[in-house]
Structure formats: C-alpha cells, structure tokens
Design a protein around this motif. Structure first.
Motif, mmCIF file in Angstrom:
data_model
loop_
_atom_site.group_PDB
_atom_site.id
_atom_site.type_symbol
_atom_site.label_atom_id
_atom_site.label_comp_id
_atom_site.label_asym_id
_atom_site.label_seq_id
_atom_site.Cartn_x
_atom_site.Cartn_y
_atom_site.Cartn_z
ATOM 1 N N UNK A 152 -41.244 116.025 17.532
ATOM 2 C CA UNK A 152 -39.775 115.997 17.596
ATOM 3 C C UNK A 152 -39.329 116.179 19.045
ATOM 4 N N UNK A 153 -39.979 117.101 19.754
ATOM 5 C CA UNK A 153 -39.613 117.342 21.156
ATOM 6 C C UNK A 153 -39.876 116.113 22.013
ATOM 7 N N UNK A 154 -41.005 115.442 21.758
ATOM 8 C CA UNK A 154 -41.338 114.264 22.562
ATOM 9 C C UNK A 154 -40.330 113.149 22.323
ATOM 10 N N UNK A 155 -39.955 112.952 21.057
ATOM 11 C CA UNK A 155 -38.960 111.927 20.749
ATOM 12 C C UNK A 155 -37.640 112.297 21.437
ATOM 13 N N UNK A 156 -37.254 113.575 21.281
ATOM 14 C CA UNK A 156 -36.030 114.042 21.933
ATOM 15 C C UNK A 156 -36.109 113.854 23.440
ATOM 16 N N UNK A 157 -37.261 114.195 24.018
ATOM 17 C CA UNK A 157 -37.438 114.072 25.465
ATOM 18 C C UNK A 157 -37.331 112.631 25.925
ATOM 19 N N UNK A 158 -37.953 111.721 25.170
ATOM 20 C CA UNK A 158 -37.935 110.302 25.549
ATOM 21 C C UNK A 158 -36.509 109.747 25.472
ATOM 22 N N UNK A 159 -35.811 110.082 24.383
ATOM 23 C CA UNK A 159 -34.426 109.615 24.250
ATOM 24 C C UNK A 159 -33.562 110.210 25.365
ATOM 25 N N UNK A 160 -33.765 111.513 25.617
ATOM 26 C CA UNK A 160 -33.006 112.176 26.680
ATOM 27 C C UNK A 160 -33.230 111.518 28.028
ATOM 28 N N UNK A 161 -34.494 111.195 28.309
ATOM 29 C CA UNK A 161 -34.823 110.539 29.581
ATOM 30 C C UNK A 161 -34.142 109.179 29.672
ATOM 31 N N UNK A 162 -34.169 108.445 28.561
ATOM 32 C CA UNK A 162 -33.534 107.126 28.557
ATOM 33 C C UNK A 162 -32.047 107.267 28.864
ATOM 34 N N UNK A 163 -31.410 108.264 28.252
ATOM 35 C CA UNK A 163 -29.975 108.480 28.510
ATOM 36 C C UNK A 163 -29.757 108.815 29.985
ATOM 37 N N UNK A 164 -30.610 109.675 30.521
ATOM 38 C CA UNK A 164 -30.477 110.034 31.934
ATOM 39 C C UNK A 164 -30.654 108.805 32.822
ATOM 40 N N UNK A 165 -31.643 107.988 32.471
ATOM 41 C CA UNK A 165 -31.918 106.794 33.270
ATOM 42 C C UNK A 165 -30.700 105.877 33.317
ATOM 43 N N UNK A 166 -30.123 105.621 32.123
ATOM 44 C CA UNK A 166 -28.953 104.754 32.039
ATOM 45 C C UNK A 166 -27.789 105.368 32.819
ATOM 46 N N UNK A 167 -27.616 106.679 32.683
ATOM 47 C CA UNK A 167 -26.550 107.364 33.414
ATOM 48 C C UNK A 167 -26.733 107.200 34.919
ATOM 49 N N UNK A 168 -27.971 107.366 35.369
ATOM 50 C CA UNK A 168 -28.254 107.217 36.804
ATOM 51 C C UNK A 168 -27.936 105.803 37.268
ATOM 52 N N UNK A 169 -28.358 104.829 36.461
ATOM 53 C CA UNK A 169 -28.060 103.428 36.820
ATOM 54 C C UNK A 169 -26.553 103.234 36.932
ATOM 55 N N UNK A 196 -41.724 111.282 39.127
ATOM 56 C CA UNK A 196 -42.170 112.661 38.933
ATOM 57 C C UNK A 196 -41.224 113.388 37.989
ATOM 58 N N UNK A 197 -39.947 113.062 38.089
ATOM 59 C CA UNK A 197 -38.966 113.661 37.183
ATOM 60 C C UNK A 197 -39.311 113.327 35.733
ATOM 61 N N UNK A 198 -39.750 112.070 35.546
ATOM 62 C CA UNK A 198 -40.117 111.598 34.217
ATOM 63 C C UNK A 198 -41.304 112.404 33.676
ATOM 64 N N UNK A 199 -42.329 112.512 34.524
ATOM 65 C CA UNK A 199 -43.530 113.240 34.096
ATOM 66 C C UNK A 199 -43.184 114.695 33.815
ATOM 67 N N UNK A 200 -42.417 115.297 34.738
ATOM 68 C CA UNK A 200 -42.069 116.712 34.570
ATOM 69 C C UNK A 200 -41.280 116.916 33.281
ATOM 70 N N UNK A 201 -40.322 116.031 32.999
ATOM 71 C CA UNK A 201 -39.492 116.295 31.824
ATOM 72 C C UNK A 201 -40.271 116.042 30.538
ATOM 73 N N UNK A 202 -41.221 115.101 30.541
ATOM 74 C CA UNK A 202 -42.049 114.936 29.349
ATOM 75 C C UNK A 202 -42.950 116.155 29.168
ATOM 76 N N UNK A 203 -43.464 116.675 30.283
ATOM 77 C CA UNK A 203 -44.278 117.893 30.199
ATOM 78 C C UNK A 203 -43.437 119.046 29.667
ATOM 79 N N UNK A 204 -42.184 119.124 30.137
ATOM 80 C CA UNK A 204 -41.294 120.181 29.660
ATOM 81 C C UNK A 204 -41.047 120.012 28.154
#
Lengths: 246, 416
Positions: free
Chosen positions: B347-364, B380-388
């Motif tokens: 559940x955390x990984x799915x949440x993390x991946x979706x969260x990252x996608x939202x952040x990516x789109x926001x950054x764009x 590195x942000x991507x790797x760190x947040x998936x690790x988190x």
C-alpha cells in the motif's frame, strides 16, 4: 494396551497396522482460566500406527478437542511425552511444530477453512508453498490431489462457487497434497447435511483403502462407526479403546 | 532459499488480492501516504531548488575571485568602525599587481579595479533607469564570469584612453534595442555617446535581489570623466588556485596592508570578500528551511503511516482464522510476519508511486508556468521517496504483523 486384531468384516476392508506413528504417554494439559485450573487431559496414553482408521469420541468437555490439538501439533502438552514418528514433539518450538504440521499432518476442519479469494487449485497448493515446492510441481500435485477427491473439473472454482461437500473435498485434497503421515479430521461432516456427510465418509473409506492413516474427531456415533477403532474420552481420560466390527 | 522466494511471491499475491478485495479501504489508506509523499517530495524539490538558486547566484560572483572593498558582505553591528575607512584607489590595483609579480609563487594573479554606480541611460527615445554601470580596465576579461554573446570586451588601448565604448548586459540590450542587434548602436550615458562593442550572454538574477543582466560595462577612465571619484570602487583579485582561497586571502591581506602602509598594530582598513562568505551566511538559513520544512511535511507522512498501521491491525483481526488455517498448514512465524509486512509495504509503495507522479506533474506545471524558478525533480529524490515509502510500510506494519505471527494457532482457528 492394543487389543488383538479383530476378525475381518465382509463389508469393509481391514489393513494390517504398520509402524508406530504416534505414541502418547501420560500426557496432561492444564489450562488456567483466571484463578481456576482446568485439567483438560489427566494422563492419556495412546498409540496410533500407520494404516489405522481411528475415531476419537467424547462429549463436550471430555478433552477431545485438546487431544486433537495435541495430536495435530497445534498445541504442546503440559506434561508427559508425545513422540511423532519417533521424534519427541512435546518441547518443540513454534516453527518446528509448523514444520511437522506441514509435512506430517493433513488437517480437515469442520468449517472447511478454505481461503475465500483463492480458487480450489491455489487452496490445495498452499501447503506445498510452505514446503518449498516449485510452481510446476506444485500445480501438478495439486491437480492430482483434486482429481483424487473427484474435483478434477472444478479446479478454478472459488469456494463460494462450490457446494459444502465440494468445499470439504477441496479441504481433503489440501490435507493430502503433501502426503502426510496422518489425516486429522475435526468433525468433518459437522457442517454438512447427512447425505453429503455420508459421501465424505465414503471418500474417507476410499482414502483409507488407498493407504492413508485417518483420525476423525467427532461426537456423532454414526460417523465414528466408520472407523476401525474408536477411542472414547471422558473427563480428560481414555474411557474405552475399542475395535468394533469384530 | 527457494522456499523463501515462493513464500515471498505468495505474500505479494495475497497482498494484491487483499488490496483489490478491499479497494475502497486501500485507496483511502493509500491516500494518507500519497498526501504525505507529495508533501515531502514537493518540499524536497523546493529545498533542492533553493540550493540550486543559491549556487547559481554565487557562481555569478566567480568562485576564484576575491573582492577588496570598504565594507564586508555581512551585517556589521559596529558600523562606526567601517564608515571612516579610506576609499579604495585605482592606483592600489596597479601597486597590488606589482607586488604579485614580485612575489615568487604568488597565489594572486591579477587585481582589477571596478567602479560601480547606478545610472539612467538612453538610446534614441528609449530611456532606461536603474542600470548598474561598471567601469573597469581590459584585465576585466580575466575575471569576467559571463560569456560574451556578441562582439567583444574593450581593448587595453580603449581602456587606457577612456574611449566611449560599452558592453551591455543582455537585459539592457533587449530593453534598449528590442528586436534588433545592439552591436554598433549608440547608448547615451549622462549625455555622452557610447558605442556598443559587445553584448553579454544572459546571466540571471542574484538571489532574486538584482539582475546581472541589468548592467553596462565601460572603461573606468571613461566613467571617471563623467563622475570623477563619485562611484563605489572595488578591486577584484583573481587567484591562481581556487582550492587555496584561504591562503590567497591571507596573502592579499598582507599585500593590501603594504599598499596602504598600515602599521602592524592597526586593524585592516579594508575588507576582503568572497562568495564563500555568502555561503557561510546562507547555509544556516538553508539548513533551517530544510529541517523545518521536512519536519512539518514529515508530520503528514506520519499521519499516513498511522493509517497504514491501523489498517494492518484491522486486516490481522479480520483474518485471524485465516492465520490459524495457514499455521495449521505449516506457515511459520516469519511467513505470517512477511505476509502482513508486504501488505503494508505494498500500500505504501502504491501510495509513494502515485505521490511521486503527482509531484512530478506539479513540478512540470511549475517550471512550465514560471521558468525562472529553479524547480528540479531529481532521480535521487525519486529513490529517496520510494525508500521512505518502503520504510513507512515496514515501520507501520511491523507491530501488527508481529502480533499476527505470534498468534496461538489453536486460538486463531477458534476465532470467529
């Protein structure tokens, strides 16, 4: 302790008992319920050999369930000795008991206890997953076990797509898939109508003929009659150990 | 070993079956993690951006240039000790250069005098206010940090003669001569016509305070003809080895005291500045922003983790009987532990991946709308947040999973 071999009945087969599987010596079990101590078993001695078909009977509170949990290595005795295939399991820890349950004991429960979201095949494969059997062999053996209980055409049905009798057949296939030393059934017909119950008992008869060792725990005289040997418990002690059909 | 792998695949199978079977519940739980990860990663991106912005600005100052000035680049509470310092003189640059040449193994290459003042300029009808005017000599080419986009810097001859030539910052060039080349045009500075010999490439703003593109560079001698000494004069000194900035600064202090004829007991009556000083001032600010920001956004992730823990407890409770069955069939403690841990982590990984996608789109979106902002979505942000995310799952799932693994099989089987 062991009575002489009864004469062979015409209606059913008797197979000569083989090597010793279970030896229970002076087993006691205490439960502490608040301030009270309940003596569920007060010193039980029993020997069970390969190729036996045995029923454990007794009214509720007789220690029947406790003995079954003990035999199934789900629980350990407070005192006494329990040898399973020559190994003392009385003092084994959780994971060692899990290993014995996985390889030596096939459970059949009153409520079937199938995984509701998995199909029959995966339910039967489960003990093999825990035994570390590879996917291909797992599938092959599970299919064979299902075929053996007459469900070769139902392997991809989920439990809610099967009748009660079929569910219990899946459970029996699951119990036998890892070729255990004993099949341990706890009120296997308790949740079935009497006709389906008889079908399951007929299946047990067939499995016995195929060389399985079967222990059925029940409070129904009709069910116990199918066994070749009946052990009756009362108040935590063995009241009678009889071999009917003689 | 292989058994472990089979148990692992079984655990993933159960986890995804469970998530699919309880879709609504899983989505709501994941939402907590999604919000947490979005908050943390956006904060990380912002901090990253601030860092990049700082470094970009500092690079404009040059990392191998020391600035000799009357005032230091920091706040001084004892301003009265500075206000009466003697002004920097152009001649001092020449005397410094002679000392550098005479010193064997000198870490200092060249001192360049730079006069600065704000002014208004004109080209035809276009008037431009608040332009930074720099006056310098031809050695400026050795310390300049900007590229010359068109034309050239002025020559030694032009510098010495104080000829009316100028080099424009890209912003000034665009504003005075929109849509046409500035090269060869004339700029009116205080009534004097300067011809444009060069245009600098775009450099950007310094910490968002002022723009390096809003400058005009002229020969110092030409500037002095217009304003005399009414300008802020500084000496920029290039060092030979930027890894030895501290020693270079010491050498420069000594040389400057010699030039100024200061007595040993006297305090320096000048300041030597470098970009490092800025960094030292800004680093604690940056760290403060980062710590506070990550702490606050971390709280939202913490709330998400509590949600995961809660749902795992519920999941264990609901499936007590199943746990009993699995144990009866031979599942060991670690198998059950793994099963529920993987469920929480999934559940955390799915949440993390979706969260990252939202952040990516926001950054764009942000960098599309405001290209000036240094928004950087890094790997590195991507790797760190998936690790988190994984860590969140493990930490929040551990207690309920451990409870599940320690259930007594008899009691678990009896549970209805």
């Amino acid at each position: 302790m062991i009575a002489p071999l009864p004469p062979v009945a015409t209606a059913r087969s008797y197979r000569p008992p083989g090597s010793l599987v279970i030896r229970i010596e002076g087993v006691t079990k205490l439960y502490r319920m608040g301030a009270e101590t309940v003596h569920a078993l007060r010193g039980v001695n029993v020997e069970i050999r390969r190729n036996e078909y045995l029923a454990i009977m007794g009214p509720s509170g007789s220690g029947k369930s406790t003995l079954m949990n003990m035999l199934g290595c789900l629980d350990t005795p407070t005192g006494g000795r329990y040898d399973f295939n020559g190994k003392n399991v009385a003092h084994m820890v959780d994971d060692e008991l899990a290993e014995i349950r996985n390889r030596e004991i096939g459970f059949v429960f009153q409520t079937f206890n199938l995984l509701p979201r998995s199909d029959a095949l995966h339910n039967v494969e489960l003990p093999l997953v825990y035994a570390g059997v590879g996917p291909a062999e797992r599938r092959e053996r599970a299919l064979e076990a299902l075929k053996n209980v007459g469900l070769g055409d139902r392997v991809h049905h989920k439990p809610n797509e099967l009748s009660g009798g079929q569910r219990q057949r899946v459970a029996i296939a699951r119990a036998l898939v890892n070729r255990p030393s004993i099949l341990l059934a706890d009120e296997p017909t308790g949740n079935l109508d009497s006709r389906t119950g008889e079908e399951i008992m007929a299946l047990f008869e067939q499995l016995y003929d195929q060389g399985n060792t079967i222990i059925v725990v029940t409070h129904e005289e009709d069910i116990a009659r199918h066994a070749r040997r009946i052990v009756r418990l009362r108040d935590g002690l063995i009241e009678r150990d009889e071999r009917p059909g003689a | 070993m292989t058994r472990g792998i089979y148990e692992l695949t079984e655990s993933f199978r159960i986890a995804f079956g469970q998530i699919r079977a309880n879709a609504m519940r899983s989505v709501l739980t994941a939402l907590g993690v999604i919000i947490g990860i979005v908050a943390v990663t956006l904060m990380g991106t912002a901090i990253n951006g601030i860092d990049i912005g700082f470094n970009r600005s500092l690079a404009l100052l040059g990392d191998d240039v020391l600035y000799v000035q009357r005032w230091p680049w920091r706040r001084v509470p004892d301003w009265w000790n500075y206000v009466n310092r003697p002004a920097i003189q152009v001649e001092q640059a020449e005397r410094l250069n002679r000392i550098f040449e005479a010193t064997p193994g000198s870490l200092l290459e060249v001192a360049v005098p730079v006069g600065a003042r704000g002014t208004n300029v004109k080209a035809g009808d276009v008037k431009l206010g608040g332009v930074m005017l720099f006056g310098t000599n031809s050695d400026y080419s050795r310390i300049v940090t900007a590229e010359v986009a068109a034309g050239r810097l002025f020559t030694e001859f032009e510098a010495n003669a104080g000829r009316s030539v100028c080099v424009l910052g890209s912003g000034v060039a665009e504003n005075l001569f929109p849509g046409r080349p500035a090269l060869g045009q004339t700029v009116d500075i205080r009534g004097q016509h300067f011809s444009v010999v060069g245009v600098l490439a775009k450099q950007g703003e310094f910490l968002g305070l002022f723009s390096f593109d809003n400058q005009i560079i002229v020969p110092l001698n030409a500037m002095r003809k217009l304003w005399g000494n009414r300008m802020d004069l500084q000496l920029r000194v290039k060092v030979t080895d930027k890894t030895k900035l501290t020693q270079a600064e010491e050498e420069l202090t000594g040389a400057m005291r010699r030039v100024r004829g200061q007595l040993p007991a006297e305090r320096d009556n000048f300041s030597i500045n470098q970009q490092q000083a800025f960094k030292e001032q800004l680093d604690p600010v940056k760290t403060g922003i980062a710590v506070a920001g990550l702490f606050i956004t971390g709280l939202s992730l913490f709330v998400g983790a509590i949600g995961i823990m809660n749902i795992t407890f519920v999941s264990v409770k609901e499936r007590t009987k199943e746990i009993g069955t699995r144990k009866a069939l031979g599942a060991r403690r670690r198998t059950i532990l793994l099963q529920f841990l993987i469920e929480a982590v999934s559940i955390c990984l799915i949440g993390g991946a979706v969260g990252l996608a939202i952040t990516y789109v926001t950054c764009l979106g942000i960098s599309g709308a405001l290209p000036e902002l240094p928004v950087e979505f890094s790997g590195s942000l991507m790797i760190v947040s998936m690790a988190v995310s994984i860590l969140t799952g493990v930490i929040s799932g551990f207690a309920p999973a451990l409870g599940a693994s320690r259930l007594d099989p008899v009691e678990a089987l009896r549970y209805e």
